[in-house]
Design a protein around this motif. Structure first.
Motif, PDB file in Angstrom:
ATOM      1  N   VAL A   7      48.632  33.505  22.450  1.00 19.77           N
ATOM      2  CA  VAL A   7      49.352  34.936  22.856  1.00 19.77           C
ATOM      3  C   VAL A   7      50.401  35.061  21.518  1.00 19.77           C
ATOM      4  CG1 VAL A   7      50.306  36.246  24.465  1.00 19.77           C
ATOM      5  CG2 VAL A   7      48.836  34.231  25.037  1.00 19.77           C
ATOM      6  N   LEU A   8      49.599  36.131  20.735  1.00 20.62           N
ATOM      7  CA  LEU A   8      50.223  36.211  19.409  1.00 20.62           C
ATOM      8  C   LEU A   8      50.612  37.556  19.331  1.00 20.62           C
ATOM      9  CD1 LEU A   8      50.738  35.381  16.525  1.00 20.62           C
ATOM     10  CD2 LEU A   8      48.327  36.078  15.818  1.00 20.62           C
ATOM     11  N   TYR A   9      51.702  38.011  18.928  1.00 25.15           N
ATOM     12  CA  TYR A   9      52.453  39.264  19.145  1.00 25.15           C
ATOM     13  C   TYR A   9      53.578  39.494  17.875  1.00 25.15           C
ATOM     14  CZ  TYR A   9      56.635  37.481  21.216  1.00 25.15           C
ATOM     15  OH  TYR A   9      57.594  36.532  21.279  1.00 25.15           O
ATOM     16  N   TYR A  10      53.627  40.841  17.672  1.00 20.77           N
ATOM     17  CA  TYR A  10      54.798  41.299  16.980  1.00 20.77           C
ATOM     18  C   TYR A  10      55.618  42.267  17.927  1.00 20.77           C
ATOM     19  CZ  TYR A  10      57.935  43.978  13.763  1.00 20.77           C
ATOM     20  OH  TYR A  10      59.158  44.558  13.557  1.00 20.77           O
ATOM     21  N   SER A  11      56.952  42.037  17.941  1.00 20.67           N
ATOM     22  CA  SER A  11      57.798  42.955  19.013  1.00 20.67           C
ATOM     23  C   SER A  11      59.041  43.410  18.173  1.00 20.67           C
ATOM     24  CB  SER A  11      57.961  42.344  20.211  1.00 20.67           C
ATOM     25  OG  SER A  11      58.565  43.107  21.099  1.00 20.67           O
ATOM     26  N   ARG A  12      59.295  44.661  18.081  1.00 25.19           N
ATOM     27  CA  ARG A  12      60.424  45.045  17.482  1.00 25.19           C
ATOM     28  C   ARG A  12      61.785  45.399  18.553  1.00 25.19           C
ATOM     29  NH1 ARG A  12      61.522  47.915  12.719  1.00 25.19           N
ATOM     30  NH2 ARG A  12      63.799  47.854  12.285  1.00 25.19           N
ATOM     31  N   HIS A  13      61.530  45.640  19.528  1.00 30.02           N
ATOM     32  CA  HIS A  13      62.398  46.033  20.514  1.00 30.02           C
ATOM     33  C   HIS A  13      62.381  45.172  21.692  1.00 30.02           C
ATOM     34  CE1 HIS A  13      63.974  49.151  18.078  1.00 30.02           C
ATOM     35  NE2 HIS A  13      62.676  49.860  18.098  1.00 30.02           N
ATOM     36  N   GLY A  14      61.576  44.415  22.011  1.00 31.54           N
ATOM     37  CA  GLY A  14      61.323  43.350  22.853  1.00 31.54           C
ATOM     38  C   GLY A  14      60.171  43.910  24.013  1.00 31.54           C
ATOM     39  N   ALA A  15      59.516  45.069  24.019  1.00 36.45           N
ATOM     40  CA  ALA A  15      58.632  45.622  24.914  1.00 36.45           C
ATOM     41  C   ALA A  15      57.310  44.448  24.856  1.00 36.45           C
ATOM     42  CB  ALA A  15      58.417  46.883  24.840  1.00 36.45           C
ATOM     43  N   THR A  16      56.975  44.433  23.686  1.00 39.07           N
ATOM     44  CA  THR A  16      55.433  43.682  23.426  1.00 39.07           C
ATOM     45  C   THR A  16      55.698  42.400  23.784  1.00 39.07           C
ATOM     46  OG1 THR A  16      55.022  45.526  21.493  1.00 39.07           O
ATOM     47  CG2 THR A  16      53.666  43.480  21.695  1.00 39.07           C
ATOM     48  N   ALA A  17      57.241  41.854  23.461  1.00 43.75           N
ATOM     49  CA  ALA A  17      57.444  40.298  23.905  1.00 43.75           C
ATOM     50  C   ALA A  17      57.239  40.160  25.358  1.00 43.75           C
ATOM     51  CB  ALA A  17      58.562  40.154  23.127  1.00 43.75           C
ATOM     52  N   SER A  18      57.789  40.998  25.976  1.00 43.72           N
ATOM     53  CA  SER A  18      57.704  40.890  27.510  1.00 43.72           C
ATOM     54  C   SER A  18      56.267  40.983  27.990  1.00 43.72           C
ATOM     55  CB  SER A  18      58.510  42.245  28.228  1.00 43.72           C
ATOM     56  OG  SER A  18      59.785  41.965  27.808  1.00 43.72           O
ATOM     57  N   MET A  19      55.463  41.800  27.374  1.00 43.32           N
ATOM     58  CA  MET A  19      54.118  41.738  27.785  1.00 43.32           C
ATOM     59  C   MET A  19      53.555  40.604  27.570  1.00 43.32           C
ATOM     60  SD  MET A  19      52.670  45.516  26.266  1.00 43.32           S
ATOM     61  CE  MET A  19      51.253  45.484  27.122  1.00 43.32           C
ATOM     62  N   ALA A  20      53.770  39.864  26.413  1.00 41.56           N
ATOM     63  CA  ALA A  20      53.300  38.508  25.849  1.00 41.56           C
ATOM     64  C   ALA A  20      53.534  37.521  26.977  1.00 41.56           C
ATOM     65  CB  ALA A  20      53.801  38.107  24.634  1.00 41.56           C
ATOM     66  N   ARG A  21      54.658  37.806  27.673  1.00 46.88           N
ATOM     67  CA  ARG A  21      55.299  36.645  28.424  1.00 46.88           C
ATOM     68  C   ARG A  21      54.270  36.780  29.813  1.00 46.88           C
ATOM     69  NH1 ARG A  21      60.149  37.625  25.727  1.00 46.88           N
ATOM     70  NH2 ARG A  21      60.612  39.310  27.531  1.00 46.88           N
ATOM     71  N   GLN A  22      54.060  38.186  29.989  1.00 47.05           N
ATOM     72  CA  GLN A  22      53.182  38.313  31.333  1.00 47.05           C
ATOM     73  C   GLN A  22      51.944  37.883  31.261  1.00 47.05           C
ATOM     74  OE1 GLN A  22      54.327  39.322  34.381  1.00 47.05           O
ATOM     75  NE2 GLN A  22      56.435  39.221  33.667  1.00 47.05           N
ATOM     76  N   ILE A  23      51.224  38.034  30.116  1.00 42.52           N
ATOM     77  CA  ILE A  23      49.972  37.523  29.619  1.00 42.52           C
ATOM     78  C   ILE A  23      49.964  36.387  29.722  1.00 42.52           C
ATOM     79  CG2 ILE A  23      48.233  37.478  27.592  1.00 42.52           C
ATOM     80  CD1 ILE A  23      49.045  40.448  27.028  1.00 42.52           C
ATOM     81  N   ALA A  24      50.863  35.490  28.973  1.00 40.76           N
ATOM     82  CA  ALA A  24      50.942  34.214  29.169  1.00 40.76           C
ATOM     83  C   ALA A  24      50.971  33.532  30.621  1.00 40.76           C
ATOM     84  CB  ALA A  24      52.245  33.386  28.352  1.00 40.76           C
ATOM     85  N   ARG A  25      51.666  34.193  31.343  1.00 42.05           N
ATOM     86  CA  ARG A  25      51.689  33.953  32.953  1.00 42.05           C
ATOM     87  C   ARG A  25      50.335  33.874  33.443  1.00 42.05           C
ATOM     88  NH1 ARG A  25      55.716  36.967  36.446  1.00 42.05           N
ATOM     89  NH2 ARG A  25      54.737  35.946  38.027  1.00 42.05           N
ATOM     90  N   GLY A  26      49.623  34.843  33.125  1.00 42.72           N
ATOM     91  CA  GLY A  26      48.200  35.147  33.598  1.00 42.72           C
ATOM     92  C   GLY A  26      47.306  33.983  33.153  1.00 42.72           C
ATOM     93  N   VAL A  27      47.555  33.613  31.783  1.00 48.78           N
ATOM     94  CA  VAL A  27      46.751  32.398  30.960  1.00 48.78           C
ATOM     95  C   VAL A  27      46.975  31.238  31.994  1.00 48.78           C
ATOM     96  CG1 VAL A  27      46.230  31.131  29.189  1.00 48.78           C
ATOM     97  CG2 VAL A  27      46.550  33.487  29.099  1.00 48.78           C
ATOM     98  N   GLU A  28      48.399  30.806  32.115  1.00 46.80           N
ATOM     99  CA  GLU A  28      48.525  29.570  32.799  1.00 46.80           C
ATOM    100  C   GLU A  28      48.295  29.533  34.482  1.00 46.80           C
ATOM    101  OE1 GLU A  28      52.262  28.478  31.132  1.00 46.80           O
ATOM    102  OE2 GLU A  28      51.058  27.801  29.288  1.00 46.80           O
ATOM    103  N   SER A  29      47.931  31.010  34.926  1.00 46.14           N
ATOM    104  CA  SER A  29      47.668  30.704  36.329  1.00 46.14           C
ATOM    105  C   SER A  29      46.264  30.113  36.587  1.00 46.14           C
ATOM    106  CB  SER A  29      47.643  32.174  36.872  1.00 46.14           C
ATOM    107  OG  SER A  29      46.769  33.011  36.448  1.00 46.14           O
ATOM    108  N   VAL A  30      45.652  30.015  35.492  1.00 48.53           N
ATOM    109  CA  VAL A  30      44.064  29.546  35.440  1.00 48.53           C
ATOM    110  C   VAL A  30      44.355  28.117  35.340  1.00 48.53           C
ATOM    111  CG1 VAL A  30      41.743  29.426  34.596  1.00 48.53           C
ATOM    112  CG2 VAL A  30      43.039  31.569  34.797  1.00 48.53           C
ATOM    113  N   ALA A  31      43.886  27.477  36.110  1.00 50.80           N
ATOM    114  CA  ALA A  31      43.708  25.748  36.251  1.00 50.80           C
ATOM    115  C   ALA A  31      43.059  25.347  34.882  1.00 50.80           C
ATOM    116  CB  ALA A  31      43.242  25.086  37.503  1.00 50.80           C
ATOM    117  N   GLY A  32      43.809  24.389  34.392  1.00 48.22           N
ATOM    118  CA  GLY A  32      43.361  23.909  33.018  1.00 48.22           C
ATOM    119  C   GLY A  32      43.330  24.588  31.560  1.00 48.22           C
ATOM    120  N   CYS A  33      44.399  25.760  31.897  1.00 50.56           N
ATOM    121  CA  CYS A  33      44.556  26.563  30.633  1.00 50.56           C
ATOM    122  C   CYS A  33      45.926  26.488  30.228  1.00 50.56           C
ATOM    123  CB  CYS A  33      44.210  28.109  31.007  1.00 50.56           C
ATOM    124  SG  CYS A  33      42.403  28.172  30.990  1.00 50.56           S
TER     125      CYS A  33
END
Length: 198
Positions: A7-33
């Motif tokens: 999950v690779l991103y650039y974030s200036r004010h933090g919003a894209t970083a917040s999205m990246a963290r939610q995406i990472a949660r989605g990835v890690e909700s899949v067993a074995g990922c």
């Protein structure tokens, strides 16, 4: 070994970083990922290095080897005049070695963005990020309309990828629907990566 989604991103004010963290949660909700949360440094016209080798906080900077080693990729950037931000483009411009070797070919990828205005170029930014990934031979996946939040959103969220309306001061937090769509896209890329790497 677990299936790894970068999950690779650039974030200036933090919003894209917040999205990246939610995406990472989605990835890690899949067993074995597992999600590898990474960012990129700022770029400057000044030739002397301005940034430390390791960021002071947040995700570490991505290494070129991680692009080659991941099983799937989620790429995120704030919108800059309907395009991705320069730091992310700078990184992608340095991946010709991966293009020559085909290191990314056949891997699933998705894109996400944050904008300060509702019609500030969300979809064109997502499309701009897809272009180099297509040149790398990656398999692009967006968000299908079977995700019911995609038809309920009033701010961010497109079939091209997750998006977020950060507001004119870039301080608006992700709402529930935007967060749901981020996690759904992370899950989707993780599942695709599992199937393709098998």
């Amino acid at each position: 070994m677990p299936t790894a989604v970068l999950v690779l991103y650039y974030s200036r004010h933090g919003a894209t970083a917040s999205m990246a963290r939610q995406i990472a949660r989605g990835v890690e909700s899949v067993a074995g990922c597992e999600a590898w949360l990474r960012t990129v440094p700022e770029v400057s016209a000044i030739h002397d290095p301005l940034a430390d080798d390791v960021p002071a906080d947040g995700a570490p900077f991505v290494e070129q080897e991680e692009l080659a080693d991941c099983d799937g990729l989620m790429l995120g950037s704030p919108t800059r005049f309907g395009n991705m931000a320069a730091p992310l483009k700078h990184l992608l411009d340095s991946t010709s070695g991966h293009w020559l070797s085909g290191a990314l070919a056949g891997k699933p990828a998705g894109v996400f963005t944050s904008t300060s205005s509702l019609h500030g170029g969300q979809e064109t930014t997502l499309l701009s990020m897809m272009l180099p990934l297509l040149h790398h031979g990656m398999l692009i996946s967006g968000i299908p309309y079977s995700e019911s939040d995609l038809v309920r959103t009033q701010t961010g969220g497109t079939p091209y990828g997750a998006s977020h309306l950060a507001g004119p001061d870039s301080q608006r937090a992700l709402d529930e629907i935007e967060s749901n769509l981020c996690r759904a896209q992370g899950q989707r890329i993780a599942r695709l990566a599992q199937r393709l790497s098998a």
